[in-house]
Design a protein around this motif. Structure first.
Motif, PDB file in Angstrom:
ATOM      1  N   CYS A 190      -2.625 -36.766 -71.471  1.00 59.88           N
ATOM      2  CA  CYS A 190      -2.961 -36.752 -70.046  1.00 59.88           C
ATOM      3  C   CYS A 190      -4.393 -37.145 -69.775  1.00 59.88           C
ATOM      4  O   CYS A 190      -4.739 -37.420 -68.636  1.00 59.88           O
ATOM      5  N   SER A 191      -5.266 -37.172 -70.749  1.00 57.59           N
ATOM      6  CA  SER A 191      -6.644 -37.582 -70.530  1.00 57.59           C
ATOM      7  C   SER A 191      -6.851 -38.926 -71.214  1.00 57.59           C
ATOM      8  O   SER A 191      -6.540 -39.080 -72.398  1.00 57.59           O
ATOM      9  N   HIS A 192      -7.346 -39.896 -70.458  1.00 56.03           N
ATOM     10  CA  HIS A 192      -7.490 -41.254 -70.977  1.00 56.03           C
ATOM     11  C   HIS A 192      -8.929 -41.717 -70.879  1.00 56.03           C
ATOM     12  O   HIS A 192      -9.649 -41.367 -69.943  1.00 56.03           O
ATOM     13  N   MET A 193      -9.311 -42.534 -71.839  1.00 56.50           N
ATOM     14  CA  MET A 193     -10.602 -43.196 -71.836  1.00 56.50           C
ATOM     15  C   MET A 193     -10.357 -44.669 -72.121  1.00 56.50           C
ATOM     16  O   MET A 193      -9.581 -45.015 -73.011  1.00 56.50           O
ATOM     17  N   ILE A 194     -10.991 -45.541 -71.347  1.00 54.06           N
ATOM     18  CA  ILE A 194     -10.844 -46.982 -71.526  1.00 54.06           C
ATOM     19  C   ILE A 194     -12.181 -47.533 -72.004  1.00 54.06           C
ATOM     20  O   ILE A 194     -13.225 -47.324 -71.373  1.00 54.06           O
ATOM     21  N   LEU A 195     -12.152 -48.252 -73.121  1.00 54.45           N
ATOM     22  CA  LEU A 195     -13.359 -48.840 -73.701  1.00 54.45           C
ATOM     23  C   LEU A 195     -13.184 -50.351 -73.776  1.00 54.45           C
ATOM     24  O   LEU A 195     -12.235 -50.831 -74.406  1.00 54.45           O
ATOM     25  N   ILE A 196     -14.079 -51.077 -73.124  1.00 50.17           N
ATOM     26  CA  ILE A 196     -14.027 -52.533 -73.131  1.00 50.17           C
ATOM     27  C   ILE A 196     -14.907 -53.059 -74.264  1.00 50.17           C
ATOM     28  O   ILE A 196     -16.069 -52.670 -74.403  1.00 50.17           O
ATOM     29  N   ASN A 197     -14.335 -53.944 -75.059  1.00 53.15           N
ATOM     30  CA  ASN A 197     -15.035 -54.539 -76.189  1.00 53.15           C
ATOM     31  C   ASN A 197     -15.943 -55.656 -75.672  1.00 53.15           C
ATOM     32  O   ASN A 197     -15.467 -56.693 -75.212  1.00 53.15           O
ATOM     33  N   ARG A 198     -17.247 -55.438 -75.715  1.00 54.91           N
ATOM     34  CA  ARG A 198     -18.205 -56.429 -75.244  1.00 54.91           C
ATOM     35  C   ARG A 198     -18.663 -57.367 -76.354  1.00 54.91           C
ATOM     36  O   ARG A 198     -19.597 -58.141 -76.177  1.00 54.91           O
ATOM     37  N   GLY A 199     -18.029 -57.303 -77.506  1.00 58.07           N
ATOM     38  CA  GLY A 199     -18.406 -58.154 -78.631  1.00 58.07           C
ATOM     39  C   GLY A 199     -19.383 -57.456 -79.550  1.00 58.07           C
ATOM     40  O   GLY A 199     -19.111 -57.257 -80.722  1.00 58.07           O
ATOM     41  N   GLY A 200     -20.536 -57.066 -79.014  1.00 62.03           N
ATOM     42  CA  GLY A 200     -21.515 -56.360 -79.825  1.00 62.03           C
ATOM     43  C   GLY A 200     -21.357 -54.859 -79.783  1.00 62.03           C
ATOM     44  O   GLY A 200     -22.045 -54.141 -80.510  1.00 62.03           O
ATOM     45  N   GLY A 201     -20.502 -54.372 -78.927  1.00 55.84           N
ATOM     46  CA  GLY A 201     -20.275 -52.934 -78.815  1.00 55.84           C
ATOM     47  C   GLY A 201     -19.270 -52.644 -77.712  1.00 55.84           C
ATOM     48  O   GLY A 201     -18.840 -53.541 -76.981  1.00 55.84           O
ATOM     49  N   ARG A 211     -16.981 -38.167 -79.030  1.00 51.75           N
ATOM     50  CA  ARG A 211     -17.995 -37.435 -78.272  1.00 51.75           C
ATOM     51  C   ARG A 211     -17.414 -36.762 -77.043  1.00 51.75           C
ATOM     52  O   ARG A 211     -17.981 -35.785 -76.543  1.00 51.75           O
ATOM     53  N   SER A 212     -16.307 -37.282 -76.528  1.00 46.66           N
ATOM     54  CA  SER A 212     -15.731 -36.740 -75.298  1.00 46.66           C
ATOM     55  C   SER A 212     -14.430 -35.992 -75.539  1.00 46.66           C
ATOM     56  O   SER A 212     -14.182 -34.956 -74.923  1.00 46.66           O
ATOM     57  N   MET A 213     -13.578 -36.509 -76.410  1.00 44.40           N
ATOM     58  CA  MET A 213     -12.275 -35.877 -76.610  1.00 44.40           C
ATOM     59  C   MET A 213     -11.747 -36.210 -78.001  1.00 44.40           C
ATOM     60  O   MET A 213     -11.883 -37.337 -78.472  1.00 44.40           O
ATOM     61  N   TRP A 214     -11.158 -35.216 -78.606  1.00 39.74           N
ATOM     62  CA  TRP A 214     -10.536 -35.387 -79.928  1.00 39.74           C
ATOM     63  C   TRP A 214      -9.700 -34.158 -80.228  1.00 39.74           C
ATOM     64  O   TRP A 214     -10.127 -33.053 -79.837  1.00 39.74           O
ATOM     65  N   PRO A 215      -8.525 -34.286 -80.817  1.00 40.33           N
ATOM     66  CA  PRO A 215      -7.953 -35.526 -81.349  1.00 40.33           C
ATOM     67  C   PRO A 215      -7.448 -36.450 -80.251  1.00 40.33           C
ATOM     68  O   PRO A 215      -7.108 -36.009 -79.162  1.00 40.33           O
ATOM     69  N   ASP A 249     -13.488 -42.768 -68.053  1.00 44.63           N
ATOM     70  CA  ASP A 249     -13.630 -41.594 -68.915  1.00 44.63           C
ATOM     71  C   ASP A 249     -13.009 -40.393 -68.200  1.00 44.63           C
ATOM     72  O   ASP A 249     -13.354 -40.106 -67.051  1.00 44.63           O
ATOM     73  N   GLY A 250     -12.095 -39.703 -68.876  1.00 47.02           N
ATOM     74  CA  GLY A 250     -11.498 -38.504 -68.303  1.00 47.02           C
ATOM     75  C   GLY A 250     -10.506 -38.784 -67.203  1.00 47.02           C
ATOM     76  O   GLY A 250     -10.450 -38.058 -66.208  1.00 47.02           O
ATOM     77  N   LEU A 251      -9.706 -39.841 -67.329  1.00 50.78           N
ATOM     78  CA  LEU A 251      -8.670 -40.136 -66.345  1.00 50.78           C
ATOM     79  C   LEU A 251      -7.461 -39.249 -66.629  1.00 50.78           C
ATOM     80  O   LEU A 251      -6.804 -39.390 -67.658  1.00 50.78           O
ATOM     81  N   TYR A 252      -7.148 -38.325 -65.726  1.00 50.67           N
ATOM     82  CA  TYR A 252      -6.033 -37.420 -65.923  1.00 50.67           C
ATOM     83  C   TYR A 252      -4.765 -38.051 -65.375  1.00 50.67           C
ATOM     84  O   TYR A 252      -4.592 -38.163 -64.162  1.00 50.67           O
ATOM     85  N   ALA A 253      -3.932 -38.500 -66.271  1.00 47.12           N
ATOM     86  CA  ALA A 253      -2.682 -39.144 -65.879  1.00 47.12           C
ATOM     87  C   ALA A 253      -1.615 -38.822 -66.897  1.00 47.12           C
ATOM     88  O   ALA A 253      -1.863 -38.824 -68.098  1.00 47.12           O
ATOM     89  N   ILE A 254      -0.437 -38.490 -66.414  1.00 43.98           N
ATOM     90  CA  ILE A 254       0.680 -38.209 -67.321  1.00 43.98           C
ATOM     91  C   ILE A 254       1.146 -39.502 -67.966  1.00 43.98           C
ATOM     92  O   ILE A 254       1.515 -39.547 -69.126  1.00 43.98           O
ATOM     93  N   GLN A 255       1.123 -40.595 -67.193  1.00 41.52           N
ATOM     94  CA  GLN A 255       1.587 -41.883 -67.700  1.00 41.52           C
ATOM     95  C   GLN A 255       0.567 -42.941 -67.354  1.00 41.52           C
ATOM     96  O   GLN A 255       0.034 -42.973 -66.242  1.00 41.52           O
ATOM     97  N   GLU A 287      -4.346 -35.206 -75.573  1.00 44.04           N
ATOM     98  CA  GLU A 287      -3.482 -34.209 -74.934  1.00 44.04           C
ATOM     99  C   GLU A 287      -4.055 -32.815 -75.116  1.00 44.04           C
ATOM    100  O   GLU A 287      -3.340 -31.838 -75.213  1.00 44.04           O
ATOM    101  N   TRP A 288      -5.366 -32.740 -75.181  1.00 51.47           N
ATOM    102  CA  TRP A 288      -5.980 -31.448 -75.447  1.00 51.47           C
ATOM    103  C   TRP A 288      -5.760 -30.475 -74.312  1.00 51.47           C
ATOM    104  O   TRP A 288      -5.780 -29.264 -74.513  1.00 51.47           O
ATOM    105  N   ASP A 289      -5.556 -30.965 -73.077  1.00 50.41           N
ATOM    106  CA  ASP A 289      -5.356 -30.060 -71.946  1.00 50.41           C
ATOM    107  C   ASP A 289      -3.864 -29.827 -71.761  1.00 50.41           C
ATOM    108  O   ASP A 289      -3.259 -30.255 -70.787  1.00 50.41           O
ATOM    109  N   SER A 290      -3.227 -29.158 -72.728  1.00 53.11           N
ATOM    110  CA  SER A 290      -1.779 -29.017 -72.719  1.00 53.11           C
ATOM    111  C   SER A 290      -1.286 -28.172 -71.562  1.00 53.11           C
ATOM    112  O   SER A 290      -0.125 -28.237 -71.186  1.00 53.11           O
ATOM    113  N   GLY A 291      -2.166 -27.362 -70.952  1.00 56.33           N
ATOM    114  CA  GLY A 291      -1.739 -26.576 -69.807  1.00 56.33           C
ATOM    115  C   GLY A 291      -1.418 -27.434 -68.602  1.00 56.33           C
ATOM    116  O   GLY A 291      -0.676 -27.021 -67.716  1.00 56.33           O
ATOM    117  N   LEU A 292      -1.969 -28.666 -68.568  1.00 60.67           N
ATOM    118  CA  LEU A 292      -1.718 -29.555 -67.445  1.00 60.67           C
ATOM    119  C   LEU A 292      -0.597 -30.549 -67.724  1.00 60.67           C
ATOM    120  O   LEU A 292       0.176 -30.876 -66.846  1.00 60.67           O
TER     121      LEU A 292
END
Length: 226
Positions: A166-177, A130-134, A183-189, A155-160
């Protein structure tokens, strides 16, 4: 020749003729396992493209984008970041492509994808789409609760960021979902490291402009530090 010697000769002849047949009927050893044929550079490029790590042309030519994509895959799978193909790297790539999940990554040592009560990886992939792909998905127990959480890298924002994710999303597994906590953390590493105090995995890395940053898990979400 006597009539008494004739039966003996017939028995000997029968045994001699049956020898090869008996040998052929003996159990043959199983064939030795064959090694997988080396992948061509085009196959490697195509595989990395399916995993969202390579955005160049599948031309079989080694260039900066291909080298960066190989390094990214090696980094995600805890292999030496050489930027060069190796039998171990190709084996890990085959595994990542054979599990039927586009954009997934596999660690060098197999680990359970989710715990028995954890949310399925397909649910995390739906949220990421829903936010970024691939994007490539790396599973790791970030908060130490036994559930496999997800770090999504795009790495969809290849100009940066060039050929690096460079764009990261962190999803925590709560068990049921899954719950998206970053969301949208711009970091090279971006790397996950074991916390010295709580046993949780904190995050650290470099944002654009080589600015270091950190994010510590507080039991529910991440708190940033410069």
């Amino acid at each position: 020749m006597s009539l008494f010697a004739l039966p003996r000769l017939l028995i000997v002849a029968a045994l001699l003729s049956a020898g090869p047949l008996l040998a052929a009927c003996q159990k043959q050893p199983p064939p030795a396992p064959t090694q997988a044929a080396p992948m061509s550079l085009s196959e490697v490029q195509s595989g990395l493209k399916r995993l969202g790590l390579y955005r160049g042309s599948v031309d079989g030519i080694m260039g900066p984008q291909t080298e960066a994509a190989i390094k990214a895959f090696q980094r995600q799978n805890r292999l030496a970041e050489t930027g060069v193909r190796s039998p171990r790297m190709e084996q890990a790539l085959r595994v990542a492509l054979s599990d039927g999940s586009e954009g997934s990554t596999v660690a060098a040592a197999p680990t359970p994808q989710t715990s028995a009560s954890g949310a399925p990886l397909s649910q995390a992939r739906t949220l990421v789409r829903r936010s970024m792909w691939p994007a490539s998905l790396e599973q790791i127990d970030l908060n130490g609760d036994g559930q496999m959480d997800v770090i999504a890298k795009a790495e969809w924002d290849s100009g940066l960021c060039g050929a690096q994710a460079c764009s990261h999303m962190i999803l925590i597994n709560r068990g049921g979902g899954y719950e998206v906590v970053i969301d949208g953390l711009y970091a090279i590493q971006l790397t996950a490291q074991q916390s010295r105090t709580r046993g949780y995995r904190d995050l650290s890395g470099y944002a654009h402009g080589s600015v270091p940053f950190g994010a510590k898990w507080d039991g529910r979400t991440y708190q940033y530090s410069g």
